[in-house]
Design a protein around this motif. Structure first.
Motif, PDB file in Angstrom:
ATOM      1  N   TRP A   1      36.662  31.565  48.601  1.00 29.80           N
ATOM      2  CA  TRP A   1      37.176  30.504  47.750  1.00 29.80           C
ATOM      3  C   TRP A   1      36.122  29.985  46.771  1.00 29.80           C
ATOM      4  O   TRP A   1      34.942  30.103  46.982  1.00 29.80           O
ATOM      5  CB  TRP A   1      37.751  29.355  48.583  1.00 29.80           C
ATOM      6  CG  TRP A   1      36.863  28.743  49.604  1.00 29.80           C
ATOM      7  CD1 TRP A   1      36.598  29.216  50.849  1.00 29.80           C
ATOM      8  CD2 TRP A   1      36.141  27.522  49.496  1.00 29.80           C
ATOM      9  NE1 TRP A   1      35.757  28.370  51.524  1.00 29.80           N
ATOM     10  CE2 TRP A   1      35.453  27.326  50.721  1.00 29.80           C
ATOM     11  CE3 TRP A   1      35.996  26.574  48.485  1.00 29.80           C
ATOM     12  CZ2 TRP A   1      34.645  26.217  50.950  1.00 29.80           C
ATOM     13  CZ3 TRP A   1      35.194  25.473  48.722  1.00 29.80           C
ATOM     14  CH2 TRP A   1      34.527  25.302  49.934  1.00 29.80           C
TER      15      TRP A   1
ATOM     16  N   SER B   1      39.659  37.544  39.957  1.00 29.04           N
ATOM     17  CA  SER B   1      40.911  37.641  39.203  1.00 29.04           C
ATOM     18  C   SER B   1      41.696  38.872  39.668  1.00 29.04           C
ATOM     19  O   SER B   1      41.327  39.534  40.637  1.00 29.04           O
ATOM     20  CB  SER B   1      40.619  37.717  37.704  1.00 29.04           C
ATOM     21  OG  SER B   1      39.782  38.825  37.418  1.00 29.04           O
TER      22      SER B   1
ATOM     23  N   ASN C   1      41.464  30.689  47.868  1.00 29.36           N
ATOM     24  CA  ASN C   1      41.809  29.582  46.974  1.00 29.36           C
ATOM     25  C   ASN C   1      40.737  29.343  45.920  1.00 29.36           C
ATOM     26  O   ASN C   1      39.607  29.818  46.024  1.00 29.36           O
ATOM     27  CB  ASN C   1      42.028  28.303  47.793  1.00 29.36           C
ATOM     28  CG  ASN C   1      40.887  27.992  48.737  1.00 29.36           C
ATOM     29  OD1 ASN C   1      40.750  28.637  49.776  1.00 29.36           O
ATOM     30  ND2 ASN C   1      40.072  27.007  48.396  1.00 29.36           N
ATOM     31  N   ASP C   2      41.091  28.605  44.885  1.00 25.51           N
ATOM     32  CA  ASP C   2      40.192  28.217  43.795  1.00 25.51           C
ATOM     33  C   ASP C   2      39.592  29.435  43.094  1.00 25.51           C
ATOM     34  O   ASP C   2      38.386  29.534  42.896  1.00 25.51           O
ATOM     35  CB  ASP C   2      39.084  27.302  44.317  1.00 25.51           C
ATOM     36  CG  ASP C   2      39.603  25.954  44.760  1.00 25.51           C
ATOM     37  OD1 ASP C   2      39.795  25.078  43.901  1.00 25.51           O
ATOM     38  OD2 ASP C   2      39.840  25.784  45.967  1.00 25.51           O
ATOM     39  N   ASN C   3      40.455  30.382  42.733  1.00 23.62           N
ATOM     40  CA  ASN C   3      40.061  31.538  41.939  1.00 23.62           C
ATOM     41  C   ASN C   3      41.047  31.685  40.791  1.00 23.62           C
ATOM     42  O   ASN C   3      41.656  30.696  40.370  1.00 23.62           O
ATOM     43  CB  ASN C   3      40.009  32.796  42.821  1.00 23.62           C
ATOM     44  CG  ASN C   3      38.729  32.875  43.648  1.00 23.62           C
ATOM     45  OD1 ASN C   3      37.659  33.156  43.123  1.00 23.62           O
ATOM     46  ND2 ASN C   3      38.836  32.613  44.952  1.00 23.62           N
ATOM     47  N   ALA C   4      41.215  32.885  40.290  1.00 25.20           N
ATOM     48  CA  ALA C   4      42.135  33.119  39.169  1.00 25.20           C
ATOM     49  C   ALA C   4      43.056  34.290  39.472  1.00 25.20           C
ATOM     50  O   ALA C   4      43.388  35.086  38.588  1.00 25.20           O
ATOM     51  CB  ALA C   4      41.347  33.373  37.888  1.00 25.20           C
ATOM     52  N   PHE C   5      43.492  34.429  40.706  1.00 25.05           N
ATOM     53  CA  PHE C   5      44.392  35.512  41.081  1.00 25.05           C
ATOM     54  C   PHE C   5      45.758  35.315  40.425  1.00 25.05           C
ATOM     55  O   PHE C   5      46.239  34.181  40.275  1.00 25.05           O
ATOM     56  CB  PHE C   5      44.544  35.575  42.602  1.00 25.05           C
ATOM     57  CG  PHE C   5      43.312  36.064  43.315  1.00 25.05           C
ATOM     58  CD1 PHE C   5      42.897  37.380  43.178  1.00 25.05           C
ATOM     59  CD2 PHE C   5      42.572  35.215  44.121  1.00 25.05           C
ATOM     60  CE1 PHE C   5      41.763  37.835  43.834  1.00 25.05           C
ATOM     61  CE2 PHE C   5      41.447  35.665  44.782  1.00 25.05           C
ATOM     62  CZ  PHE C   5      41.031  36.985  44.633  1.00 25.05           C
ATOM     63  N   THR C   6      46.370  36.419  40.079  1.00 22.25           N
ATOM     64  CA  THR C   6      47.696  36.402  39.464  1.00 22.25           C
ATOM     65  C   THR C   6      48.646  37.236  40.322  1.00 22.25           C
ATOM     66  O   THR C   6      48.281  37.752  41.371  1.00 22.25           O
ATOM     67  CB  THR C   6      47.638  36.960  38.037  1.00 22.25           C
ATOM     68  OG1 THR C   6      47.085  38.283  38.067  1.00 22.25           O
ATOM     69  CG2 THR C   6      46.766  36.085  37.147  1.00 22.25           C
TER      70      THR C   6
ATOM     71  N   ILE D   1      45.774  30.363  49.647  1.00 15.79           N
ATOM     72  CA  ILE D   1      45.710  30.997  48.316  1.00 15.79           C
ATOM     73  C   ILE D   1      46.064  29.956  47.255  1.00 15.79           C
ATOM     74  O   ILE D   1      46.570  30.271  46.181  1.00 15.79           O
ATOM     75  CB  ILE D   1      46.657  32.218  48.215  1.00 15.79           C
ATOM     76  CG1 ILE D   1      46.673  33.021  49.518  1.00 15.79           C
ATOM     77  CG2 ILE D   1      46.204  33.172  47.107  1.00 15.79           C
ATOM     78  CD1 ILE D   1      47.553  34.260  49.479  1.00 15.79           C
TER      79      ILE D   1
ATOM     80  N   ASN E   1      45.433  28.905  42.265  1.00 13.53           N
ATOM     81  CA  ASN E   1      45.239  30.144  41.527  1.00 13.53           C
ATOM     82  C   ASN E   1      46.277  30.189  40.410  1.00 13.53           C
ATOM     83  O   ASN E   1      46.779  29.144  39.979  1.00 13.53           O
ATOM     84  CB  ASN E   1      45.364  31.347  42.470  1.00 13.53           C
ATOM     85  CG  ASN E   1      44.073  31.601  43.254  1.00 13.53           C
ATOM     86  OD1 ASN E   1      43.117  32.145  42.729  1.00 13.53           O
ATOM     87  ND2 ASN E   1      44.053  31.196  44.524  1.00 13.53           N
ATOM     88  N   GLN E   2      46.590  31.391  39.961  1.00 13.20           N
ATOM     89  CA  GLN E   2      47.591  31.569  38.901  1.00 13.20           C
ATOM     90  C   GLN E   2      48.735  32.449  39.392  1.00 13.20           C
ATOM     91  O   GLN E   2      49.332  33.191  38.618  1.00 13.20           O
ATOM     92  CB  GLN E   2      46.936  32.189  37.667  1.00 13.20           C
ATOM     93  CG  GLN E   2      45.769  31.410  37.094  1.00 13.20           C
ATOM     94  CD  GLN E   2      46.189  30.059  36.562  1.00 13.20           C
ATOM     95  OE1 GLN E   2      47.261  29.913  35.971  1.00 13.20           O
ATOM     96  NE2 GLN E   2      45.352  29.046  36.769  1.00 13.20           N
TER      97      GLN E   2
ATOM     98  N   ASN F   1      49.991  26.575  42.177  1.00 13.55           N
ATOM     99  CA  ASN F   1      50.126  27.864  41.513  1.00 13.55           C
ATOM    100  C   ASN F   1      51.288  27.776  40.535  1.00 13.55           C
ATOM    101  O   ASN F   1      51.639  26.681  40.085  1.00 13.55           O
ATOM    102  CB  ASN F   1      50.347  28.974  42.557  1.00 13.55           C
ATOM    103  CG  ASN F   1      49.049  29.394  43.242  1.00 13.55           C
ATOM    104  OD1 ASN F   1      48.210  30.053  42.643  1.00 13.55           O
ATOM    105  ND2 ASN F   1      48.889  29.009  44.511  1.00 13.55           N
TER     106      ASN F   1
END
Length: 727
Positions: free
Chosen positions: A593, A598, A617-622, A640, A643-644, A667
């Protein structure tokens, strides 16, 4: 607090490590350096808001090394990320310096009902309006902690007061309350000597002038012939009996025991000082402001209980005991220089800086900890004795006395009498670490964690060829980790966490082929994770969070087939999560986290069937939440959030029959909440707020007891929800 406990608290309360800086570095006129208010980073406000922390926000700040605590309020959220600005008074009370780690957590404190204070100087007795003075100054403090020192001011005058006692707890909230205040005599108060008793004057019952009762002397210096005293007539007609004179001599008992005399009447000065011991009228503590001052100074409850300062006194036997303990502890350190295989000789005369030769000159070398009296707490035997007295003699009590160290606490030996372990953790040791300990050829364990050792990690530790466990965590070591350290082929556990270490992780780390645990979290490490880590096939634990490590997660890391815990949170890692993580069949904890990762969450993670915690958590996953994660039958916590993610929630997540917490909040998840989530019998926490969910709440969720927030939903709330009894 260990690392696992720290992680477990993340979703229940605010708990965070920060590096402390003094308030004066901000150069803000609106903040008073003297209060008990702190300034925290903006991310703290976001986190506190998310946890719905009650106002006023109160915090406990702890020194992880000594576990000493204080309490405070927050003034603003404008500090740099990773740092907290504190008043110098609080830093001194905790015993921390600039840029050292502190542990901050939110707390609830009871309202103060009683506070006992002790002024440092007697000039506080000259104040005629104590109540008004305290009511004005206590606007600066939102809370008080027993054992700390506060400062109240009147014009240019400053009065230091020790908080001896607080009720109903050792830490209390002082905002908007009526509180009884008591005072102990000042620290510098000296009891005045009793006034001499007036000489008795003989009296005559018949009104005659009293007889002369003094001593006669002749002017020529010759002795005076004293006449024998006249007998006293008794019982003559018309005479009044003489009244016996009051006895003014010294009493003594026949059996030789001391005579208990009544205490002398208190002098007026003593009575004035004693008035401070009487409870004052209640003081009204108003709404606090960000102002205050003081020096960190603690007062024990033993001193507070007596109503006056209890000076610490030791008997001769106790002093000898403390001296012997200090000498024995130093003996451990010096013997490391003088021993090769066995401890055969003992040199009793030495200092911390050098061992004295018979002629009085210093022998070559130095103790492996210390270097001539530098650092906090002083040097030499007196410094060790003082620290031993503070922390309690039981902490340093050795199992057997004598020249053989194998019976001493903290020293482990083999059956042949060779030293194999030195464990001196949590003893508040200062100064620098030396590699002289490596003269012990069979040394396998060196643990000096939770001390205050400074300086660089000595490259000479590479000479400890038999070393298997090296624990230098929770100190103030700085600089780069010396590359020489990576030749220790027998090293199985390397703990360097919670220091100020900098630089990159060198490729030479691949030489530690026996390494099983690597903990380097909470430092200032930079650079990328080297590809040479692939050779560490026995590595089970990696904890390298709270650093500044950058770059992608290398695919070579997945060749560490024994890996069970991978913790890289709070770094600057970027790029996609490698699909090859599915190779790690033994992985139980994956914590990534607060990075910059991404791409999509790899569905291959569903192959890590032993996974118990997945924190992305606190990332930029899509993308969406992979439905393959439903195969994680051992999963307990799935985070999770923030994120995005923009895919729907897979109903297959209802197959997670062991999961305790699911957090997919913050999200862009569309669609509906699958009713299958209501089939999870163990689910205690479900966070889905701040998404794009639509539709009605499925009635199956009525079986859950911990639904917190669900937004953008329509329809009726099922009547079964009235049976929920969760938090």
């Amino acid at each position: 607090m260990d690392f696992q406990e720290y992680l477990n608290l993340q979703h229940r309360t605010f708990v965070q490590y920060y590096r402390c800086l003094s308030m004066s570095l901000l150069n803000k006129e609106s903040v008073d350096e003297n209060g008990n208010w702190v300034i925290m980073p903006p991310s703290a406000l976001d986190r506190l808001s998310r946890l719905n922390v009650e106002y006023p926000m109160l915090f406990q700040i702890q020194n992880p090394g000594t576990e000493r605590v204080t309490h405070c309020g927050v003034h603003e959220f404008v500090a740099e990320e990773g740092f907290i600005h504190m008043p110098t008074r609080l830093m001194a009370h905790l015993g921390v310096q600039e840029n050292e780690l502190v542990l901050v957590r939110n707390t609830l404190l009871p309202t103060a009902t009683f506070v006992k204070l002790q002024p440092h100087t007697t000039d506080f007795l000259d104040v005629s309006h104590h109540k008004e003075l305290l009511e004005y100054n206590f606007r600066k403090f939102i809370c008080l902690t027993a054992g700390e020192t506060i400062v109240v001011t009147e014009g240019e005058r400053r009065y230091h007061l020790d908080v001896l006692e607080a009720q109903p707890a050792d830490a209390v909230r002082t905002m908007d309350t009526d509180c009884a205040v008591d005072f102990a005599p000042p620290l510098d108060y000296v009891e005045p000597p009793p006034a001499p008793a007036p000489a008795p004057v003989a009296s005559q019952a018949n009104g005659e002038a009293p007889r002369f009762t003094g001593f006669a002397a002749r002017m020529d210096g010759k002795p005076v012939e004293q006449a024998p005293p006249a007998p006293v007539p008794v019982g003559r007609q018309g005479d009044q009996p003489r009244q016996p004179a009051q006895f003014t001599g010294v009493a003594a008992r026949v059996d030789g025991k001391p005579v208990e005399l009544p205490p002398p009447a208190p002098s007026p000065a003593a009575a004035s000082a004693g008035a401070l011991g009487a409870p004052k009228s209640k003081v009204r503590f108003g709404a606090p402001s960000a102002a205050g001052s003081g020096n960190g100074r603690g007062v024990s409850k033993a001193e507070a209980a007596g109503g006056k300062e209890q000076e610490k006194r030791f008997t001769l036997g106790e002093l000898k005991e403390l001296t012997f303990i200090g000498i024995e502890l130093l003996s451990i350190l010096i013997l490391h220089l003088l021993t090769i295989a066995k401890f055969a000789h003992f040199v009793p005369k030495y200092s911390r800086a050098a061992v004295l030769a018979p002629g009085g000159g210093p022998l070559p070398g130095r103790p492996w900890i210390g270097g001539g009296g530098g650092g906090r707490g002083g040097g030499g035997t007196a410094g060790v004795q003082a620290r031993a007295a503070r922390r309690g003699r039981a902490a340093l009590r050795l199992g057997r006395r004598g020249a053989d160290p194998c019976g001493w606490a903290g020293i482990a030996c083999s059956a042949a009498g060779e030293v194999t372990g030195v464990k001196l953790h949590g003893l508040n040791l200062h100064d620098e670490l030396s590699a002289a300990v490596c003269v012990l050829p069979r040394l396998a364990v060196l643990n000096v964690s939770r001390n205050a050792l400074a300086g660089a990690v000595p490259p000479g530790l590479a000479a400890c060829a038999a070393l298997e466990v090296l624990d230098l965590s929770t100190n103030v070591l700085h600089g780069a980790v010396p590359p020489e350290l990576y030749v220790l082929r027998a090293l199985r556990r390397l703990f360097l966490s919670e220091n100020l270490l900098a630089g990159e992780i060198p490729a030479a780390i691949g030489n530690l082929t026996a390494l099983e645990e690597l903990e380097i979290y909470s430092n200032n490490l930079t650079g990328k994770i080297p590809a040479s880590i692939r050779t560490l096939r026995r590595l089970r634990v990696i904890r390298a969070g709270l650093n500044d490590i950058s770059g992608p997660i290398p695919v070579e890391l997945t060749e560490c087939a024994s890996l069970e815990v991978l913790g890289l949170a709070q770094n600057n890692l970027a790029g996609e999560l490698p699909q090859e993580l599915a190779r790690l069949k033994n992985l139980t904890t994956l914590i990534l986290w607060q990075n910059a990762l991404s791409g999509e969450v790899p569905p291959e993670l569903g192959s890590c069937t032993n996974l118990q915690m997945l924190a992305l958590n606190d990332n930029a996953f899509t993308g969406g939440v992979p439905r393959e994660l439903a195969a994680l039958s051992s999963l307990l916590k799935l985070y999770i959030y923030r994120n995005q993610l923009d895919g729907t929630i897979p109903p297959e997540l209802g197959n997670l029959q062991s999961v305790l917490e699911i957090d997919l909040s913050e999200n862009k998840l569309p669609g509906i909440i699958p009713g299958e989530l209501g089939r999870i019998p163990t689910l205690q926490l479900l966070y889905l707020f701040e998404n794009r969910l639509q539709g009605s709440i499925p009635p199956e969720l009525a079986q859950l007891s911990s639904i917190r927030k669900i937004n953008n939903l329509t329809g009726m709330i099922p009547t079964a929800f009235q049976n929920l009894v969760g938090r």
